[in-house]
Motif scaffolding. Structure first.
Motif, PDB file in Angstrom:
ATOM      1  N   LYS A   7     125.300  58.789   9.549  1.00  0.00           N
ATOM      2  CA  LYS A   7     126.156  57.896  10.420  1.00  0.00           C
ATOM      3  C   LYS A   7     127.005  58.853  11.123  1.00  0.00           C
ATOM      4  O   LYS A   7     127.646  59.842  10.887  1.00  0.00           O
ATOM      5  CB  LYS A   7     126.918  56.895   9.631  1.00  0.00           C
ATOM      6  CG  LYS A   7     126.093  56.012   9.069  1.00  0.00           C
ATOM      7  CD  LYS A   7     126.714  54.735   8.468  1.00  0.00           C
ATOM      8  CE  LYS A   7     126.107  53.620   7.611  1.00  0.00           C
ATOM      9  NZ  LYS A   7     126.763  52.443   7.343  1.00  0.00           N
ATOM     10  N   LEU A   8     127.258  58.366  12.461  1.00  0.00           N
ATOM     11  CA  LEU A   8     128.157  58.895  13.329  1.00  0.00           C
ATOM     12  C   LEU A   8     129.120  58.012  13.797  1.00  0.00           C
ATOM     13  O   LEU A   8     128.422  56.981  14.332  1.00  0.00           O
ATOM     14  CB  LEU A   8     127.398  59.634  14.543  1.00  0.00           C
ATOM     15  CG  LEU A   8     128.136  60.383  15.486  1.00  0.00           C
ATOM     16  CD1 LEU A   8     128.802  61.395  15.302  1.00  0.00           C
ATOM     17  CD2 LEU A   8     127.161  60.510  16.770  1.00  0.00           C
ATOM     18  N   ASN A   9     130.371  58.160  13.828  1.00  0.00           N
ATOM     19  CA  ASN A   9     131.351  57.124  14.405  1.00  0.00           C
ATOM     20  C   ASN A   9     131.507  57.627  15.860  1.00  0.00           C
ATOM     21  O   ASN A   9     131.852  58.756  16.133  1.00  0.00           O
ATOM     22  CB  ASN A   9     132.732  57.146  13.519  1.00  0.00           C
ATOM     23  CG  ASN A   9     132.442  56.608  12.219  1.00  0.00           C
ATOM     24  OD1 ASN A   9     131.563  55.568  11.903  1.00  0.00           O
ATOM     25  ND2 ASN A   9     133.266  56.936  11.174  1.00  0.00           N
ATOM     26  N   HIS A  35     127.051  54.396  13.912  1.00  0.00           N
ATOM     27  CA  HIS A  35     125.851  54.560  14.332  1.00  0.00           C
ATOM     28  C   HIS A  35     125.065  55.278  13.428  1.00  0.00           C
ATOM     29  O   HIS A  35     125.112  56.436  13.079  1.00  0.00           O
ATOM     30  CB  HIS A  35     125.850  55.047  15.730  1.00  0.00           C
ATOM     31  CG  HIS A  35     124.359  55.285  16.399  1.00  0.00           C
ATOM     32  ND1 HIS A  35     123.415  54.015  16.632  1.00  0.00           N
ATOM     33  CD2 HIS A  35     123.363  56.217  16.579  1.00  0.00           C
ATOM     34  CE1 HIS A  35     122.328  54.477  16.743  1.00  0.00           C
ATOM     35  NE2 HIS A  35     122.350  55.955  16.900  1.00  0.00           N
ATOM     36  N   GLU A  36     124.153  54.641  12.757  1.00  0.00           N
ATOM     37  CA  GLU A  36     123.110  55.232  11.876  1.00  0.00           C
ATOM     38  C   GLU A  36     121.952  55.810  12.592  1.00  0.00           C
ATOM     39  O   GLU A  36     121.167  55.140  13.445  1.00  0.00           O
ATOM     40  CB  GLU A  36     122.569  54.101  10.954  1.00  0.00           C
ATOM     41  CG  GLU A  36     121.860  54.885   9.736  1.00  0.00           C
ATOM     42  CD  GLU A  36     121.874  53.868   8.766  1.00  0.00           C
ATOM     43  OE1 GLU A  36     120.762  54.431   7.804  1.00  0.00           O
ATOM     44  OE2 GLU A  36     122.639  52.925   8.284  1.00  0.00           O
ATOM     45  N   PHE A  37     121.844  57.195  12.745  1.00  0.00           N
ATOM     46  CA  PHE A  37     120.812  57.931  13.536  1.00  0.00           C
ATOM     47  C   PHE A  37     119.546  57.822  12.555  1.00  0.00           C
ATOM     48  O   PHE A  37     119.694  57.849  11.313  1.00  0.00           O
ATOM     49  CB  PHE A  37     121.138  59.093  14.018  1.00  0.00           C
ATOM     50  CG  PHE A  37     121.803  60.205  12.889  1.00  0.00           C
ATOM     51  CD1 PHE A  37     121.008  60.981  12.147  1.00  0.00           C
ATOM     52  CD2 PHE A  37     123.156  60.293  12.807  1.00  0.00           C
ATOM     53  CE1 PHE A  37     121.375  62.021  11.326  1.00  0.00           C
ATOM     54  CE2 PHE A  37     123.563  61.265  11.877  1.00  0.00           C
ATOM     55  CZ  PHE A  37     122.771  62.063  11.140  1.00  0.00           C
ATOM     56  N   LYS A  61     120.332  55.812  23.726  1.00  0.00           N
ATOM     57  CA  LYS A  61     120.030  56.508  24.887  1.00  0.00           C
ATOM     58  C   LYS A  61     120.555  58.031  25.148  1.00  0.00           C
ATOM     59  O   LYS A  61     120.218  58.956  25.500  1.00  0.00           O
ATOM     60  CB  LYS A  61     120.103  55.697  26.206  1.00  0.00           C
ATOM     61  CG  LYS A  61     119.318  54.814  26.610  1.00  0.00           C
ATOM     62  CD  LYS A  61     119.739  54.136  27.959  1.00  0.00           C
ATOM     63  CE  LYS A  61     118.699  53.185  28.281  1.00  0.00           C
ATOM     64  NZ  LYS A  61     119.229  52.171  29.676  1.00  0.00           N
ATOM     65  N   VAL A  62     121.842  58.116  24.455  1.00  0.00           N
ATOM     66  CA  VAL A  62     122.628  59.164  24.404  1.00  0.00           C
ATOM     67  C   VAL A  62     122.828  59.834  22.984  1.00  0.00           C
ATOM     68  O   VAL A  62     122.621  61.069  23.056  1.00  0.00           O
ATOM     69  CB  VAL A  62     124.030  58.828  25.194  1.00  0.00           C
ATOM     70  CG1 VAL A  62     124.847  60.104  25.108  1.00  0.00           C
ATOM     71  CG2 VAL A  62     123.739  58.369  26.733  1.00  0.00           C
ATOM     72  N   LEU A  63     123.294  59.075  22.250  1.00  0.00           N
ATOM     73  CA  LEU A  63     123.505  59.750  20.766  1.00  0.00           C
ATOM     74  C   LEU A  63     122.624  60.221  20.032  1.00  0.00           C
ATOM     75  O   LEU A  63     122.448  61.416  19.693  1.00  0.00           O
ATOM     76  CB  LEU A  63     124.591  58.792  20.032  1.00  0.00           C
ATOM     77  CG  LEU A  63     125.792  58.248  20.405  1.00  0.00           C
ATOM     78  CD1 LEU A  63     126.383  57.513  19.492  1.00  0.00           C
ATOM     79  CD2 LEU A  63     126.546  59.680  20.566  1.00  0.00           C
ATOM     80  N   ASP A  64     121.302  59.348  19.842  1.00  0.00           N
ATOM     81  CA  ASP A  64     120.264  59.941  19.139  1.00  0.00           C
ATOM     82  C   ASP A  64     119.672  60.986  19.784  1.00  0.00           C
ATOM     83  O   ASP A  64     119.483  62.449  18.894  1.00  0.00           O
ATOM     84  CB  ASP A  64     119.180  58.643  19.177  1.00  0.00           C
ATOM     85  CG  ASP A  64     119.383  57.729  18.231  1.00  0.00           C
ATOM     86  OD1 ASP A  64     120.494  58.023  17.359  1.00  0.00           O
ATOM     87  OD2 ASP A  64     118.670  56.631  18.199  1.00  0.00           O
ATOM     88  N   PRO A  65     119.268  61.171  21.106  1.00  0.00           N
ATOM     89  CA  PRO A  65     118.721  62.622  21.503  1.00  0.00           C
ATOM     90  C   PRO A  65     119.821  63.983  21.334  1.00  0.00           C
ATOM     91  O   PRO A  65     119.212  65.059  21.196  1.00  0.00           O
ATOM     92  CB  PRO A  65     118.404  62.387  23.112  1.00  0.00           C
ATOM     93  CG  PRO A  65     118.420  61.107  23.060  1.00  0.00           C
ATOM     94  CD  PRO A  65     119.276  60.110  22.164  1.00  0.00           C
TER      95      PRO A  65
END
Length: 155
Positions: free
Chosen positions: A116-118, A96-98, A140-144
Motif C-alpha cells: 500500500k502507498l499513502n 492505495h493498494e498497488f 493513471k499515475v501511481l501504479d505505473p
C-alpha cells in the motif's frame, strides 16, 4: 449531494406545491403565474448552493471548462445554475493498494511485490489534477510510477 441538501430541496418543493394547491383551491386562476414563478425561483436558488464536505475541495467548471483560478474550500459555495458546476476531489491521505509487481534481482530471481502507498492531492492544486489527470489519479499515475521504481531499485 448530501442528505441535508436533498431534504432541504424536497421541503422547498413540498412548500411550493402546497402553496400552489392552496391558491388553486381558492379558485383563483390568476394565482397560477405567481405560483409557477415561485417554483422556478425556488429551484434556481436551491440549485445555486452546494456544500463541500471536510477533506475535499471543489473544482469549478464553467460550461465544462475547468476554472484554473480558484478551488472551493470546505463549506458552502454559490454556483451559477446551468453554467457552473462543482466536482468534489478528495484531498485526504488515502491508502492505495498497488497491484502485484514482478521484478528481477541481480541473480535473476523473480520476485513479486504487493503493498500500500499513502498519498494525498495538494488542496491548492486539485483543479490541475482534475484537468490533467482526472479523478482516477492512482491508476493513471501511481501504479505505473511505482512499478517502474520497484523494477529499477530491486536489482
Amino acid at each position: 449531494m448530501s442528505t441535508i441538501e436533498v431534504l432541504a430541496g424536497m421541503g422547498l418543493l413540498l412548500a411550493t406545491v402546497l402553496f400552489t394547491y392552496l391558491w388553486l383551491s381558492l379558485k383563483k386562476t390568476a394565482a397560477i403565474a405567481p405560483a409557477l414563478m415561485t417554483l422556478v425561483a425556488a429551484l434556481l436558488v436551491f440549485a445555486s448552493f452546494r456544500s463541500v464536505p471536510p477533506g475535499h475541495r471543489g473544482v469549478y467548471t464553467w460550461l465544462g471548462a475547468v476554472n484554473m483560478d480558484t478551488v472551493a474550500g470546505e463549506g458552502f459555495t454559490v454556483l451559477v445554475p446551468g453554467f457552473q458546476s462543482l466536482t468534489l476531489v478528495d484531498v485526504r491521505v488515502t491508502p492505495h493498494e498497488f497491484k502485484q509487481i514482478e521484478a528481477a534481482t541481480k541473480e535473476l530471481l523473480e520476485i513479486k511485490m504487493t503493498g500500500k502507498l499513502n498519498y494525498h492531492i495538494d488542496p491548492e492544486r486539485a483543479n490541475l489534477v482534475y484537468q490533467r489527470v482526472g479523478l482516477d489519479f492512482p491508476e493513471k499515475v501511481l501504479d505505473p510510477a511505482l512499478s517502474d521504481f520497484i523494477k529499477e531499485v530491486t536489482p
